[in-house]
Write an enzyme that holds these catalytic residues in place. Structure first.
Site, PDB file in Angstrom:
ATOM      1  N   LYS A  44       1.717  -2.783   3.660  1.00 37.35           N
ATOM      2  CA  LYS A  44       0.479  -2.964   3.208  1.00 37.35           C
ATOM      3  C   LYS A  44      -0.560  -3.966   4.073  1.00 37.35           C
ATOM      4  O   LYS A  44      -1.594  -4.205   3.602  1.00 37.35           O
ATOM      5  CB  LYS A  44       0.202  -3.281   1.995  1.00 37.35           C
ATOM      6  CG  LYS A  44       0.895  -2.368   0.917  1.00 37.35           C
ATOM      7  CD  LYS A  44       0.677  -2.367  -0.507  1.00 37.35           C
ATOM      8  CE  LYS A  44       1.336  -3.475  -1.017  1.00 37.35           C
ATOM      9  NZ  LYS A  44       1.197  -3.583  -2.414  1.00 37.35           N
ATOM     10  N   LYS A  46       0.113  -7.386   3.698  1.00 35.44           N
ATOM     11  CA  LYS A  46      -0.218  -8.300   2.816  1.00 35.44           C
ATOM     12  C   LYS A  46       0.836  -9.370   2.869  1.00 35.44           C
ATOM     13  O   LYS A  46       1.867  -9.181   3.044  1.00 35.44           O
ATOM     14  CB  LYS A  46      -0.448  -7.596   1.262  1.00 35.44           C
ATOM     15  CG  LYS A  46      -1.482  -7.223   1.098  1.00 35.44           C
ATOM     16  CD  LYS A  46      -1.448  -6.502  -0.510  1.00 35.44           C
ATOM     17  CE  LYS A  46      -2.027  -7.412  -1.573  1.00 35.44           C
ATOM     18  NZ  LYS A  46      -2.233  -6.661  -2.669  1.00 35.44           N
TER      19      LYS A  46
END
Length: 130
Positions: A44, A46
């Site tokens: 993602k 992240k």
């Protein structure tokens, strides 16, 4: 027994996270939290401050949380809902409309976020202080 499920990274745990978990728990008897794994966070784009194992320990210590499961893919939500016989899927309202078609037999609820707090805000403030 009503089973509720929610998902998130839950990094830098703060009052907004606790408010979400508390409100989700009031909707049923058993709250499952799908916790994004470190690998899934990488997919993602992240990066968490705390590792998956540390975030899991923290979440398991919160009285509203009954079970923590690893979230490894976007598609797993539907499988989890079936496996755990989930009645209600709860997530923050920043995802509004994204999961409306997730399940034909369970309810999807988007909860409002706590104003003025997020992990992103905390990280930005920490950068500003350095």
């Amino acid at each position: 027994m009503r089973t509720i499920i929610t998902y998130g990274t839950f990094d830098l745990l703060h009052v907004g996270h606790v408010n979400l978990l508390k409100r989700a728990k009031t909707m049923g008897d058993y709250l499952i939290v799908g916790l994004s794994t470190d690998y899934f966070n990488t997919l993602k784009h992240k990066q968490s401050f705390f590792s998956y194992s540390d975030r899991k320990i923290i979440l398991e210590s919160i009285r509203y949380v009954d079970k923590v499961i690893p979230e490894k893919t976007w598609k797993q939500k539907k499988e989890d809902i079936l496996q755990y016989q989930v009645d209600t899927f709860v997530i923050g309202d920043d995802w509004k409309g994204k999961f409306d078609e997730l399940c034909s037999f369970c309810e999807v609820i988007y909860l409002p976020r706590t104003d003025g707090i997020s992990s992103t805000i905390i990280k930005e403030n920490l950068r500003d202080d350095s």
